[in-house]
Design an enzyme around this catalytic site. Sequence first.
Site, PDB file in Angstrom:
ATOM      1  N   LYS A  83       0.814  -1.233   0.000  1.00 49.10           N
ATOM      2  CA  LYS A  83       0.000   0.000   0.000  1.00 49.10           C
ATOM      3  C   LYS A  83       0.838   1.269   0.000  1.00 49.10           C
ATOM      4  CE  LYS A  83      -4.440  -1.566   1.015  1.00 49.10           C
ATOM      5  NZ  LYS A  83      -4.322  -2.921   1.625  1.00 49.10           N
ATOM      6  N   GLU A 105     -10.133   6.796   3.209  1.00 50.77           N
ATOM      7  CA  GLU A 105     -11.009   5.785   3.797  1.00 50.77           C
ATOM      8  C   GLU A 105     -10.135   4.600   4.171  1.00 50.77           C
ATOM      9  OE1 GLU A 105     -10.309   5.903   0.649  1.00 50.77           O
ATOM     10  OE2 GLU A 105      -9.852   3.812   0.213  1.00 50.77           O
ATOM     11  N   SER A 372       1.855  -9.726  -0.981  1.00 47.05           N
ATOM     12  CA  SER A 372       1.486  -8.309  -0.884  1.00 47.05           C
ATOM     13  C   SER A 372       1.746  -7.706   0.490  1.00 47.05           C
ATOM     14  CB  SER A 372       0.014  -8.121  -1.258  1.00 47.05           C
ATOM     15  OG  SER A 372      -0.819  -8.970  -0.484  1.00 47.05           O
TER      16      SER A 372
END
Length: 392
Positions: A83, A105, A372
Site C-alpha cells: 500500500k 477511507e 502483498s
Amino acid sequence: MKGYFGEFGGIFVPESFTPILEELEKAYEEAKKDPSFQRELESYLKDYVGRPSPLYFARRISEDVGCKVYLKREDLNHTGAHKINNTIGQILLAKRMGKKRIIAETGAGQHGVATATVCAMMGMECEIYMGKLDVKRQFLNVLRMELLGAKVHAVEEGSQTLKDAMNEAFRDWLANVQTTHYLIGSVAGPHPYPTIVRDFQSIIGKETKAQILEKENRLPTHLIACVGGGSNAMGFFYPFLDDKEVHLIGVEAGGTGTGIGQHAATLNFGIPGVLHGSKTKVLLDNYGQVLPVHSISAGLDYPGVGPEVAYLQGIGRLQAAYVTDDEAMQGLIYLARYEGIIPALESSHAIGYLLKQKHTFLSSDIVIINVSGRGDKDMNTVHEYIQKKGGL
Ligand SMILES: *Cc1c(COP(=O)(O)O)cnc(C)c1O
C-alpha cells in the site's frame, strides 16, 4: 472513452465533483511527464520504502510443487505491505497540487496506516474515515494511525464498514476541496483514480520483470496475486499485459462458501454495476443493492473490484479464481513452514491457490507470487482460527 477500460470505469459521481477530478487528472498527467517528480518519487521509494523489494527463489516450495516458484516480497516494504507504494506517490502529487490536508477511507486500517505514515513524513494534516465496526475490530491499527498523528473518524452510517467510510470521505472532500486531497487506496473509484493507483503500484511488476529476466533470462509462465480492490494485482500484472504468454491469475476471497454474505469474490460472482464512482463488477442482489461480504482477511472484504481488473477478466487476459478461508489459512501455514515467511492473510490467498493447484504446473513453469504484505497484523485472527479448529 476517457477513463474507461472497455465497458468499465468512468466517472459516476455527482456533477459537483467534475472540476475536482479534472484538476487531479491534469496535475497527475503533468507530474507523470515531469522528470523532477519522477526523481523525487524514486528517491522516496528507495530510501523510505526500501525498494526494490527482493524477488526470492522459494527453494523448498519449488521442490514441493515441482517447478520454479519465486516470491515478490512486498511484505518487506516499510509498513509491511504494497500500500505504501501508492500513498508515497499520491502524497507527492498532493504536495505538488498545493494541498495541505489529506483524507482517506480505510477498512481494516492498512491503507489508513500507510496514509498516516506518509502524512507524518511529509508534515501534512491527516484525517481517516473508518467504519465504527472496523474501528472496534482493528483497534491496533487505530492506535497506529493516532500515534502517527492522524485523526480517525468512526463512521456510524450504514453498515459501519469500508463502503460507508468511503461515502463519508467523498462528502468531506466535496466540502474541503480547496485544501484537501482524497487519497484512495486501491484501483477503485472514479477516473482518474484507477489509473493513478495502478501506475504507482506498477513498480511491483516493473521490478519483477527486470529481476526474473536477470535470474532466469526468460519471462515467467504464471503470475499469481490476491484481489481485493485489485491494486497489488494490477501493479504486479500491468507491465506484463502485452506478454501474452504470461498467465495472470487473480485470487479472490472465497470465504466460507458461495452463498450470499459468505465470500467477497466479486470477479467470480459479481455483475456489472456502479460502486464508489465507477462502473465495474459488484456483488449485487436482484434489486441492485450491494450484498454483504465476508473474508477471513479484512483487506479482501470488499464488494467491488477495480474496473480495469473486471475488464481484463472480461477480455480473457486475466483468470479469476478464489480460495476459501480454510485454504488461505493453509497457504499461510505452508509459507511459514516451508520458507520461514508469515504472509498477510490477503497474500495467503495467492499461496493457498498455488498449494491447491500444485499438481497442475509443469516442471518447466516459472511461477511468481506477489506476497502483498506480512502477517504480523493477522496473528489475532490466526489465533482465533486455531482455537476454533482445536489446534494447527
Ligand atoms: C489491502 C491489502 C490487499 C488488498 O488490496 P488490493 O487493492 O486488492 O491489493 C492485499 N494485500 C494486503 C497485504 C493488503 O494490505
